[in-house]
Design a protein around this motif. Structure first.
Motif, PDB file in Angstrom:
ATOM      1  N   ASN A 141     -85.821  28.539   4.699  1.00 36.46           N
ATOM      2  CA  ASN A 141     -86.673  29.474   5.428  1.00 36.46           C
ATOM      3  C   ASN A 141     -87.861  29.769   4.521  1.00 36.46           C
ATOM      4  O   ASN A 141     -87.796  30.639   3.657  1.00 36.46           O
ATOM      5  N   THR A 198     -91.105  30.457   5.571  1.00 40.44           N
ATOM      6  CA  THR A 198     -92.117  31.003   6.473  1.00 40.44           C
ATOM      7  C   THR A 198     -92.599  29.924   7.440  1.00 40.44           C
ATOM      8  O   THR A 198     -92.403  28.720   7.217  1.00 40.44           O
ATOM      9  N   GLU A 199     -93.243  30.371   8.514  1.00 36.77           N
ATOM     10  CA  GLU A 199     -93.719  29.452   9.547  1.00 36.77           C
ATOM     11  C   GLU A 199     -94.683  28.407   8.990  1.00 36.77           C
ATOM     12  O   GLU A 199     -94.800  27.301   9.517  1.00 36.77           O
ATOM     13  N   ASN A 252     -88.269  22.771  14.697  1.00 35.58           N
ATOM     14  CA  ASN A 252     -88.469  22.821  13.243  1.00 35.58           C
ATOM     15  C   ASN A 252     -87.827  21.647  12.514  1.00 35.58           C
ATOM     16  O   ASN A 252     -88.377  21.155  11.520  1.00 35.58           O
ATOM     17  N   GLU A 297     -87.086  28.017   9.724  1.00 34.31           N
ATOM     18  CA  GLU A 297     -88.459  28.453   9.929  1.00 34.31           C
ATOM     19  C   GLU A 297     -88.720  28.665  11.422  1.00 34.31           C
ATOM     20  O   GLU A 297     -88.236  27.909  12.263  1.00 34.31           O
TER      21      GLU A 297
END
Length: 477
Positions: free
Chosen positions: A120, A122-123, A176, A171
């Motif tokens: 994870n 962030t986007e 993803n 994410e």
């Protein structure tokens, strides 16, 4: 008060490292690692997590100081009752900072027990960085780091088919897993790696698309001393989270067997296609948030919990969900109803203060993505207009006037959107304002005035809201 480590907590069990985790933040520790800890307790998963700090600065030193231990505190409402639960998470075997020792990081790939990569970052984390020109030194991007790790594993095990890994990114971007695979293949081309390696990536590694859902407020700094006293440990990594959790993983049966979360009674669902679940979350959870904000805010309410517990707005959002959103979705009604009831309880969580104005960020684009599909699908299926969702749209138009009952509304959106509304609201006529907003295809990707009856209903709702405001100002309400 005792220092928290494996000696003071009397934790002696050690599991082989089956998971490498890129990211040490609150969400992964309050969601993924909490899940893995329960897997170890209730199934034969028997695996630990090694954490990799994805950026140069982080908290791996603090994690290692506590031997990877920390507490997760769950607070919320379940079955109509307030609930609290505490778990000491013990599944993390350690953490490393690859910026300190790149070779130590690459050696993690040599572990024959390794099965999963979880992330994870962030986007924006799953992105190709042309500046990562080789893997001779540590790449800056997460996919670059992962490509280097996978290549080291490929060479160490001489391309063995059974040494491929399962990537489960968390994410918050659509597809993803597929995006991560494509970015890794792009790095392989960028670095001139062999076609045999790219074939190994495609054929012997699994990239799962996922959907994650849990509110994790994180470290409770406001009352940490009281919490530490109650725990009896000086835990500086406490994570607070809501009880609700959902992890939908698009993966073959082999992954489900290797990661037996459903067997442990967890809300981890393996599905051949997660699109219906994404639609469910976006339309019911996110869509209800977005539809609620302007209606509740113009009623003088300021938090989600207040809005749901208010008689008028609480009824409004329940009817919007159950009568206008759920009929537009394609999962079994029982599943949708349970999810919706869970959402209402989550909105009522007394342990989380969720400000309406924070949800109002970029509300025009949010309405387009989260609510408008329900509006248009409802019209298509029912051959009638969804009154509550369109009442929300009318309230949103008035909300974007930026002023209500003499008070400024702190709007937060792009300059061009705010400018358009400012110009539109120079008109005093609600019908003209509604027409200008609804016909703006840059907002909605379609001209909503062309939808039969929609403009008239939104105008009617807008005029009713304006009349209510006038009565309030005159003290007649």
């Amino acid at each position: 008060m005792k220092t928290l480590n494996r000696d003071t907590a009397n934790i002696t069990t050690q599991y082989p490292v089956k998971v490498l985790q890129f990211g040490e933040g609150n969400f992964l520790r309050g969601f993924v690692d909490w899940i893995i800890d329960i897997l170890n307790e209730k199934t034969d998963f028997n695996g630990s997590v090694k954490i990799i700090q994805p950026i140069e600065r982080g908290i791996v030193d603090l994690l290692n100081k506590q031997d990877g231990l920390y507490h997760v505190l769950l607070n919320g409402i379940q079955g109509g009752k307030e609930t609290e639960e505490t778990r000491l998470v013990t599944c993390i075997s350690g953490a490393i900072n690859p910026y300190n020792d790149y070779n130590e990081y690459l050696k993690l790939a040599e572990n024959p027990d390794l099965q999963f990569i979880i992330s994870n970052t962030t986007e924006a984390g799953i992105a190709f960085e042309e500046a990562d020109t080789s893997m001779e030194t540590l790449p800056g991007s997460f996919p670059g780091k992962l490509t280097a790790l996978l290549y080291h594993r490929y060479t160490h095990f001489e391309g063995a088919a059974d040494k491929g890994l399962t990537m489960i990114p968390c994410e918050l971007i659509e597809k993803n897993g597929a995006a991560l695979q494509q970015t890794i293949l792009k790095f392989a081309r960028h670095w001139g790696l062999s076609t045999d390696f790219t074939a190994w990536i495609r054929e012997h590694n699994i990239f799962c698309n996922t959907l994650v859902d849990r509110i994790v407020p994180g470290f409770p700094k406001d009352n940490i001393k009281e919490i530490q006293a109650e725990l009896g440990f000086e835990d500086n990594l406490v994570v607070k989270a809501e009880p609700f959790h959902l992890w939908v993983i698009e993966a073959p049966r082999s992954v489900e067997r290797a990661f037996p979360a459903e067997e442990a009674g967890l809300q981890v669902k393996f599905a051949p296609n997660l699109t219906p679940y994404r639609s469910r979350k976006v339309r019911i959870l996110n869509g209800a948030h977005t539809a609620l904000v302007p209606v509740a805010y113009l009623q003088g309410l300021r938090t989600v919990r207040e809005a749901v517990e208010d008689e008028r707005t609480g009824t409004f959002i329940r009817e919007a969900i159950f009568e206008e959103i759920i009929p537009t979705l394609d999962l079994p009604e029982e599943e949708l109803t349970k999810f919706a009831n869970d959402v209402i309880e989550r909105f009522q969580n007394p342990f989380i203060r969720h400000e309406l104005i924070s949800i109002a960020l970029n509300s025009i684009s949010k309405y387009k993505v989260r609510v408008l599909p329900s509006v248009l699908t409802y019209i298509d299926r029912k051959n009638q207009l969804p009154e509550r969702l369109l009442e929300s749209l009318a309230a949103l138009i008035l909300f974007y006037k930026g002023e209500w009952q003499g008070e400024t509304i702190p709007l937060n959106d792009s300059a061009d959107i705010l400018s358009f509304f400012e110009e539109a609201w120079k008109e005093e006529d609600a019908a003209k304002v509604a027409k200008a907003i609804l016909s703006n295809t840059a907002f909605w990707d379609t001209d909503l005035t062309k939808v039969d009856g929609l403009q008239e209903l939104v105008t009617e709702k807008l005029e009713q809201l304006q009349q209510a405001e006038k009565k309030e100002k005159l003290g007649l309400a």
